[in-house]
Enzyme design. Sequence first.
Site, short mmCIF file in Angstrom:
data_model
loop_
_atom_site.label_atom_id
_atom_site.label_comp_id
_atom_site.label_asym_id
_atom_site.label_seq_id
_atom_site.Cartn_x
_atom_site.Cartn_y
_atom_site.Cartn_z
N ASP A 149 0.50 16.30 13.98
CA ASP A 149 0.89 16.32 12.57
C ASP A 149 -0.33 16.24 11.65
O ASP A 149 -0.37 15.45 10.70
CB ASP A 149 1.86 15.17 12.26
CG ASP A 149 2.59 15.38 10.93
OD1 ASP A 149 2.66 16.53 10.46
OD2 ASP A 149 3.08 14.39 10.36
N LYS A 183 1.20 -2.75 8.96
CA LYS A 183 2.34 -1.84 9.05
C LYS A 183 3.50 -2.56 9.73
O LYS A 183 3.35 -3.11 10.82
CB LYS A 183 1.95 -0.60 9.86
CG LYS A 183 3.11 0.35 10.15
CD LYS A 183 2.63 1.51 11.02
CE LYS A 183 3.79 2.40 11.44
NZ LYS A 183 3.35 3.50 12.31
N SER A 223 8.67 2.72 8.09
CA SER A 223 7.84 1.51 8.00
C SER A 223 7.40 1.29 6.56
O SER A 223 7.47 2.20 5.73
CB SER A 223 6.60 1.65 8.88
OG SER A 223 5.75 2.67 8.39
N THR A 224 6.98 0.06 6.29
CA THR A 224 6.28 -0.24 5.05
C THR A 224 4.88 -0.71 5.41
O THR A 224 4.66 -1.22 6.52
CB THR A 224 7.00 -1.34 4.22
OG1 THR A 224 7.22 -2.48 5.06
CG2 THR A 224 8.32 -0.82 3.67
N VAL A 225 3.93 -0.52 4.51
CA VAL A 225 2.53 -0.85 4.80
C VAL A 225 1.98 -1.71 3.66
O VAL A 225 2.17 -1.39 2.49
CB VAL A 225 1.68 0.41 4.98
CG1 VAL A 225 0.23 0.04 5.29
CG2 VAL A 225 2.24 1.28 6.10
N LEU A 257 0.82 -1.22 0.00
CA LEU A 257 0.00 0.00 0.00
C LEU A 257 0.85 1.26 0.00
O LEU A 257 0.46 2.28 -0.55
CB LEU A 257 -0.92 0.01 1.22
CG LEU A 257 -2.06 -1.02 1.22
CD1 LEU A 257 -2.84 -0.92 2.53
CD2 LEU A 257 -2.98 -0.80 0.03
N GLY A 258 2.00 1.20 0.66
CA GLY A 258 2.83 2.41 0.71
C GLY A 258 3.99 2.21 1.66
O GLY A 258 4.26 1.12 2.15
N TRP A 259 4.69 3.31 1.91
CA TRP A 259 5.86 3.23 2.77
C TRP A 259 6.10 4.57 3.43
O TRP A 259 5.62 5.61 2.99
CB TRP A 259 7.09 2.84 1.95
CG TRP A 259 7.50 3.91 0.98
CD1 TRP A 259 6.91 4.22 -0.21
CD2 TRP A 259 8.58 4.84 1.13
NE1 TRP A 259 7.54 5.28 -0.81
CE2 TRP A 259 8.58 5.69 -0.01
CE3 TRP A 259 9.56 5.05 2.11
CZ2 TRP A 259 9.50 6.70 -0.18
CZ3 TRP A 259 10.48 6.05 1.94
CH2 TRP A 259 10.45 6.87 0.79
#
Length: 476
Positions: free
Chosen positions: A180, A76, A59-61, A53-55
């Site tokens: 954030d 995650k 972390s990577t997801v 899904l993403g990074w």
Amino acid sequence: MPKEDDSASDYSDLESIHSDVEEDLEDYKKGGYHPVNIGDRFDNGRYIVLRKLGWGHFSTVWLALDTLNDSHVALKIVKAANRYTDSALEEIKLLECVKKTNAESKGWQHVAQLLNHFWHQGPNGKHACMTFEVLGESLLTLMKRYNYKGIPQNIVKRIAKQVLEGLDYLHRECGIVHTDLKPENVLVWIPNIEAYLKTDTADILKEIKEREHQLPSPNSMTPTTPNIERRRSSTASWHEGMDVESMSKSKKKRLKKKMKKKTLDDVEEVEDKLGNLKISTNWSTPKEAKVIPSSILDITSIGSEEDLDTIVIKIADLGNACWMDGEYTHVIQTRQYRSPEVIVGAKWTNEADMWSVACMIFELLTGEFLFDPRAGSKYNKDDDHLAQILELMRTVPKLLISGGEYSRDFFDRSGKLKHIKKLRYRRLRDVLHDTFLVPPEDADAASHFLLPMLEMDMTKRASASHMLKSTWLKDA
């Protein structure tokens, strides 16, 4: 002077998920990312990885199937270095608080929920892992859909109300500061996501299971999680070659103590910092690390135009969040959403989130940043940031002039900026009307809504619960 820092902090969830560039392969090393391949299983086989899904830099997801519940989750996997695992453990505490405090609250449903967490031992170390409900893309994609010209006001009002409800829940009921808030960290909930994913991933899952049937059974493979019993029995091998029988009693005693200490060290290595997390055993052998392209779920490709009128959002990424009962002066917030008290190094609390919300809502309405500072030859970004704020808000409270660690670097005793002398004062409603062509009545109403959250004196800044009573939101 505070150092130039445009990031929120050293640990953040999915902070680069929207980038076209993927993570660096060189970060797949000891203490770094865990190498993941499509089809890998986690938490004793419970989760099957289907897609990336993403990074983020930490972390990577991954999209994974939870075989226990027959539903999809976002998995995650945090980098293995201690600084990241420590931050992940703190994030888990915050997320558990969000989950358990009050599920009946309106705001509860507008904060992304943690589903599960566990440890995973891999070739690069021990990784904290978390699973979340699968959500769609962020508000950044929604802004792209409208070519950064602004999202229709009725949709922005609905988003604003839900963000404030989620934030009110975090602040008032959980005692948490997000730190954030920005469009990237507000995700769209897709009502039919599970049905869509089951269809979309059916072929991938079928291929994975066919491949698994062709592989040796799990019992014939080596687990990547350290086995305490196996290691305990192997501790005797380190003293092989020693003539134990001819040793004196005192030497035998010392040897016995060393063996016992090594056994305890091996056990502690596995159990250290476990807390209430479970160790995950992955029954697949480590594969060569490779960078897999991200494939983010996009509401614009799943839903229809009409779905946006009933849009539901959730605040995500508590990777930088903290408890409200602490005293903080460190730098938080991504640059364009950073509050003035943070810039000057003064103490801040949950009021900082409210400043970010106002900046974000302005951006949703117009497609552009409210404040976008640039460094000059005689001033830095912080100088320009404060100048842009002053051009809009005009007066400076004493708290900013003298109450921050860096206040004297920016202001003289009269409250004027030291490095930027000429300011172009303007009203927020004029910016909306003149620059972004918002109709006068709408510009007045939006300005009236935003200004209480842009109060430079944070002690007078409006709270989320107060803003939810605004007439601007009555039709949301």
